[in-house]
Scaffold this motif. Structure first.
Motif, PDB file in Angstrom:
ATOM      1  N   TYR A  88       0.844  -1.190   0.000  1.00  0.00           N
ATOM      2  CA  TYR A  88       0.000   0.000   0.000  1.00  0.00           C
ATOM      3  C   TYR A  88       0.888   1.252   0.000  1.00  0.00           C
ATOM      4  O   TYR A  88       1.853   1.332   0.760  1.00  0.00           O
ATOM      5  CB  TYR A  88      -0.928   0.004   1.212  1.00  0.00           C
ATOM      6  CG  TYR A  88      -1.995  -1.058   1.113  1.00  0.00           C
ATOM      7  CD1 TYR A  88      -1.742  -2.370   1.504  1.00  0.00           C
ATOM      8  CD2 TYR A  88      -3.248  -0.761   0.587  1.00  0.00           C
ATOM      9  CE1 TYR A  88      -2.703  -3.359   1.379  1.00  0.00           C
ATOM     10  CE2 TYR A  88      -4.218  -1.744   0.460  1.00  0.00           C
ATOM     11  CZ  TYR A  88      -3.939  -3.036   0.864  1.00  0.00           C
ATOM     12  OH  TYR A  88      -4.902  -4.009   0.723  1.00  0.00           O
ATOM     13  N   TYR A  89       0.524   2.197  -0.844  1.00  0.00           N
ATOM     14  CA  TYR A  89       1.286   3.432  -0.976  1.00  0.00           C
ATOM     15  C   TYR A  89       0.368   4.640  -0.779  1.00  0.00           C
ATOM     16  O   TYR A  89      -0.736   4.673  -1.327  1.00  0.00           O
ATOM     17  CB  TYR A  89       1.916   3.552  -2.369  1.00  0.00           C
ATOM     18  CG  TYR A  89       2.951   2.505  -2.678  1.00  0.00           C
ATOM     19  CD1 TYR A  89       2.589   1.302  -3.261  1.00  0.00           C
ATOM     20  CD2 TYR A  89       4.297   2.724  -2.396  1.00  0.00           C
ATOM     21  CE1 TYR A  89       3.546   0.327  -3.551  1.00  0.00           C
ATOM     22  CE2 TYR A  89       5.262   1.765  -2.685  1.00  0.00           C
ATOM     23  CZ  TYR A  89       4.868   0.567  -3.258  1.00  0.00           C
ATOM     24  OH  TYR A  89       5.817  -0.388  -3.553  1.00  0.00           O
ATOM     25  N   CYS A  90       0.848   5.602  -0.007  1.00  0.00           N
ATOM     26  CA  CYS A  90       0.136   6.871   0.065  1.00  0.00           C
ATOM     27  C   CYS A  90       0.800   7.834  -0.912  1.00  0.00           C
ATOM     28  O   CYS A  90       1.939   7.651  -1.331  1.00  0.00           O
ATOM     29  CB  CYS A  90       0.144   7.442   1.477  1.00  0.00           C
ATOM     30  SG  CYS A  90       1.777   7.865   2.133  1.00  0.00           S
ATOM     31  N   SER A  91       0.050   8.867  -1.279  1.00  0.00           N
ATOM     32  CA  SER A  91       0.548   9.880  -2.190  1.00  0.00           C
ATOM     33  C   SER A  91      -0.079  11.214  -1.807  1.00  0.00           C
ATOM     34  O   SER A  91      -1.237  11.262  -1.383  1.00  0.00           O
ATOM     35  CB  SER A  91       0.173   9.523  -3.634  1.00  0.00           C
ATOM     36  OG  SER A  91       0.551  10.553  -4.526  1.00  0.00           O
ATOM     37  N   SER A  92       0.681  12.283  -1.949  1.00  0.00           N
ATOM     38  CA  SER A  92       0.155  13.595  -1.611  1.00  0.00           C
ATOM     39  C   SER A  92       0.631  14.648  -2.599  1.00  0.00           C
ATOM     40  O   SER A  92       1.755  14.578  -3.118  1.00  0.00           O
ATOM     41  CB  SER A  92       0.596  14.008  -0.206  1.00  0.00           C
ATOM     42  OG  SER A  92       0.179  15.335   0.100  1.00  0.00           O
ATOM     43  N   PHE A  93      -0.222  15.619  -2.826  1.00  0.00           N
ATOM     44  CA  PHE A  93       0.171  16.821  -3.554  1.00  0.00           C
ATOM     45  C   PHE A  93       1.035  17.654  -2.613  1.00  0.00           C
ATOM     46  O   PHE A  93       0.901  17.586  -1.387  1.00  0.00           O
ATOM     47  CB  PHE A  93      -1.088  17.598  -3.954  1.00  0.00           C
ATOM     48  CG  PHE A  93      -0.825  18.848  -4.743  1.00  0.00           C
ATOM     49  CD1 PHE A  93      -0.829  20.092  -4.125  1.00  0.00           C
ATOM     50  CD2 PHE A  93      -0.590  18.781  -6.097  1.00  0.00           C
ATOM     51  CE1 PHE A  93      -0.610  21.251  -4.845  1.00  0.00           C
ATOM     52  CE2 PHE A  93      -0.370  19.926  -6.839  1.00  0.00           C
ATOM     53  CZ  PHE A  93      -0.376  21.169  -6.216  1.00  0.00           C
TER      54      PHE A  93
END
Lengths: 110, 128
Positions: A88-93
């Motif tokens: 699982y990977y999170c991503s953010s602007f």
């Protein structure tokens, strides 16, 4: 441009709930409601599970939920199932108008 | 069927160039932003860059590791996005994915149950 911080691994038994954290800074996670979570099975493309912190695409199980507090976002999976075992990977602007990923968390269903 | 198909990967020598393509079908490609994401073998996801829609003047942004070397473009008449990779180094070796995304999933058909779509990935190997 450092990656977001995730635990390397988490585990849980079928039926249990787990939470994966994603820690950034006030220039990314803390300042924008543009956090996404992706599930990736081996040799498969990532699949979007949560977008804009807590929104779930209609094809994603409601066992998946997202939240954010300060500079930390979280993904919770309830009622763990064997098929949830994945990375699982999170991503953010971020404020530099770019996007970043976390290092990834390997979920093991015991 | 909503899909993205990447092509153009292969073996290239350090210092060389390669151009990847990302062909879209089944949705309103012109209404989507396109991101490129890569993944080295056994490693995590790395954001490469993105190109916006015409309404955003096709604005592009890039990750630090590729800025000045990679260029993203698109041709909405061909429903295709591109990733031009120059001055390649061994660290650029990875599977490259393209992702199409539109706010609220507005560019996808009503019966599509997502807000984004990913390609299957294309492998780039930089080696002498």
């Amino acid at each position: 441009q450092s990656a977001l911080t995730q635990p390397a691994s988490v585990s849980g038994s079928p039926g249990q709930s787990i939470t994966i954290s994603c820690t950034g800074t006030s220039s990314d996670v803390g300042d924008y409601n543009y956090v996404s979570w992706y599930q990736q099975h081996p040799d498969k493309a990532p699949k979007l599970m949560i977008y804009d912190v807590s929104n779930r695409p209609s094809g994603v199980s409601n066992r998946f939920s997202g939240s954010k507090s300060g500079n930390t976002a979280s993904l919770t999976i309830s009622g763990l199932q064997a098929e949830d075992e994945a990375d699982y990977y999170c991503s953010s602007f971020s404020s530099s108008n770019t996007r970043m990923f976390g290092g990834g968390t390997k979920l093991t269903v015991l | 069927e909503v899909q993205l198909v990447e092509s153009g990967g292969g073996l290239v020598q350090p210092g060389g160039s390669l151009k990847l393509s990302c062909a879209a079908s089944g949705f309103t490609f012109s209404g989507s932003a396109v991101h490129w994401v890569r993944q080295a073998s056994g490693k995590g996801l790395e954001w490469v860059g993105r190109i916006g829609r015409k309404a955003n003047r096709y604005a592009t942004t890039y990750g630090e590791s590729v800025k000045g070397r990679f260029i993203i473009s698109r041709d909405d008449s061909k429903n295709t996005a591109y990733l031009q990779m120059n001055s390649l180094v061994t660290e650029d070796t990875a599977v490259y994915y393209c992702q199409g995304y539109c706010s609220g999933g507005s560019c996808f058909p009503p019966d599509y149950d997502g807000v984004d779509v990913w390609g299957q990935g294309t492998t780039v190997t930089v080696s002498s």
